[in-house]
Design a protein around this motif. Sequence first.
Motif, PDB file in Angstrom:
ATOM      1  N   LEU A 287     -13.104 -35.505  58.275  1.00 34.68           N
ATOM      2  CA  LEU A 287     -12.692 -34.430  57.378  1.00 34.68           C
ATOM      3  C   LEU A 287     -13.761 -34.230  56.314  1.00 34.68           C
ATOM      4  O   LEU A 287     -14.190 -35.189  55.665  1.00 34.68           O
ATOM      5  N   GLU A 288     -14.191 -33.006  56.169  1.00 31.90           N
ATOM      6  CA  GLU A 288     -15.170 -32.675  55.124  1.00 31.90           C
ATOM      7  C   GLU A 288     -14.415 -31.970  53.994  1.00 31.90           C
ATOM      8  O   GLU A 288     -13.915 -30.867  54.170  1.00 31.90           O
ATOM      9  N   VAL A 289     -14.327 -32.637  52.855  1.00 29.11           N
ATOM     10  CA  VAL A 289     -13.522 -32.117  51.745  1.00 29.11           C
ATOM     11  C   VAL A 289     -14.366 -32.098  50.472  1.00 29.11           C
ATOM     12  O   VAL A 289     -14.916 -33.124  50.065  1.00 29.11           O
ATOM     13  N   SER A 290     -14.472 -30.931  49.855  1.00 29.29           N
ATOM     14  CA  SER A 290     -15.192 -30.803  48.594  1.00 29.29           C
ATOM     15  C   SER A 290     -14.213 -30.838  47.420  1.00 29.29           C
ATOM     16  O   SER A 290     -12.994 -30.699  47.598  1.00 29.29           O
ATOM     17  N   LYS A 291     -14.755 -31.018  46.227  1.00 29.36           N
ATOM     18  CA  LYS A 291     -13.905 -30.985  45.035  1.00 29.36           C
ATOM     19  C   LYS A 291     -13.227 -29.625  44.906  1.00 29.36           C
ATOM     20  O   LYS A 291     -12.061 -29.525  44.490  1.00 29.36           O
ATOM     21  N   GLU A 292     -13.948 -28.573  45.275  1.00 27.95           N
ATOM     22  CA  GLU A 292     -13.381 -27.224  45.241  1.00 27.95           C
ATOM     23  C   GLU A 292     -12.220 -27.090  46.225  1.00 27.95           C
ATOM     24  O   GLU A 292     -11.236 -26.395  45.942  1.00 27.95           O
ATOM     25  N   ASP A 293     -12.337 -27.767  47.367  1.00 26.23           N
ATOM     26  CA  ASP A 293     -11.233 -27.750  48.341  1.00 26.23           C
ATOM     27  C   ASP A 293      -9.982 -28.388  47.743  1.00 26.23           C
ATOM     28  O   ASP A 293      -8.869 -27.865  47.891  1.00 26.23           O
ATOM     29  N   VAL A 294     -10.164 -29.526  47.096  1.00 26.95           N
ATOM     30  CA  VAL A 294      -9.026 -30.225  46.496  1.00 26.95           C
ATOM     31  C   VAL A 294      -8.363 -29.331  45.446  1.00 26.95           C
ATOM     32  O   VAL A 294      -7.134 -29.222  45.384  1.00 26.95           O
ATOM     33  N   GLN A 295      -9.191 -28.671  44.635  1.00 36.45           N
ATOM     34  CA  GLN A 295      -8.637 -27.785  43.611  1.00 36.45           C
ATOM     35  C   GLN A 295      -7.877 -26.619  44.247  1.00 36.45           C
ATOM     36  O   GLN A 295      -6.784 -26.254  43.786  1.00 36.45           O
ATOM     37  N   ARG A 296      -8.462 -26.042  45.295  1.00 31.53           N
ATOM     38  CA  ARG A 296      -7.802 -24.905  45.959  1.00 31.53           C
ATOM     39  C   ARG A 296      -6.450 -25.311  46.529  1.00 31.53           C
ATOM     40  O   ARG A 296      -5.459 -24.591  46.374  1.00 31.53           O
ATOM     41  N   VAL A 297      -6.403 -26.474  47.177  1.00 32.57           N
ATOM     42  CA  VAL A 297      -5.139 -26.935  47.758  1.00 32.57           C
ATOM     43  C   VAL A 297      -4.134 -27.245  46.651  1.00 32.57           C
ATOM     44  O   VAL A 297      -2.944 -26.925  46.770  1.00 32.57           O
TER      45      VAL A 297
END
Length: 416
Positions: free
Chosen positions: A136-146
């Motif tokens: 899984l490739e997860v960025s900090k921006e991804d975490v914020q979006r979710v």
Amino acid sequence: MLVIEKFTFGVGDRFAHQAAAQLRAFEQLAEDGVDVAPVWNKSNREHTFVGSKPQSVYDAAKNAIETRGWNKAWHVDADHIQLATVDPFIPCSDFFTIDVADSIGKAASQEEIAAFVDRHPELVGTLTLEGLSSPLEVSKEDVQRVAEQYLLAVKEAGEIYRHIADAKGADNVIAEISMDETDSPQTPPELLVILAAIADEQVPVQTIAPKFTGRFNKGVDYVGDLKQFEREFNDDVAVIAHAVKTYGLPETLKLSVHSGSDKFSLYPIIRECLQRTGAGLHIKTAGTTWLEEIIGLAEAGGDGLALAKEIYAYALEHVEEFCAPYASVIDIDNSKLPDAETVNGWSGPRLASAIRHIQDNEHFNAHMRQLLHVSFKVAAKHGDRYTDLLKKNQEIVGNEVTKNIYERHLRPLFVG
């Protein structure tokens, strides 16, 4: 918390007459060497449509358990409840499907979102989890979006859970969180973020129901890319196993596959994953028992057949009304619905074969089946006439119910 069994299977019983017939299917599966706990479920919307009360589900299930001498686990599910609807279910349910779909997409405060992102740096990066099809490739921006999409919904789930636990006692509650009745599926990385949020909220969730890619239309088979579903399902199982270890969620936490659809093409995929990983499963087939009642009445002939034809004719006249609440989970081509005059000329077996979900039967009509699936309140309008016919034809109707659950669902899913 009340500990859930490894395998649980949700069954609906719209008119509370088929619990014993449903239970027979689980008895037959136990004879095959597989124990699955039945979970009787009925939503507030369904109670409203047919004029029943939550206590009726418990009473019918309890009567079947005692009559048939079932000595294994069983549960009653307060299905798709929210804070405004849960209270009548609390005394008579032990399984609570907490539905927070309406809050998905509504953002929590920026402070809460920022605090969540800062609290979970472990979610960011390349995550290689055992059992994943790929990292899984997860960025900090991804975490914020979710978090922006789901954090408020998780907080609502926490509020509902605590309300239930305070009233009933946490030791008497199985908590499920449902996010399947929404427009967009949750990806495995999103599920991981959601589980981290659930752990923060301290909800001892034991089943989680995400929305999968594809169509789970009422009463018919899955429509979608089977390979994609296989990747999603397997990856979700891996994500859950990781979240249990990482966040201290209950070891019994398992994936839940919802909807009133028949999932025949998915069962081999799910069965292989369960056998390979040792994972548990909760799955629902709510609504199909009502269809088996109509099939049984048709097969019975006489007054039963006449009422089945009346119900179809009335549903045909009210297609738009009955389909509107279920628009996202049905695909009906009105041109494929035979007119009432044609159906009135059919024999009982001919009508039954149009509704019974045997896909290679030349008479099977998926459009009729979906329409009747969402038209159960027509039977409720007939009141005692309908239920009296169920009692009069109990044996033939019950056999259809048992055969459907055992032969088309339980055995293909858990035995093969």
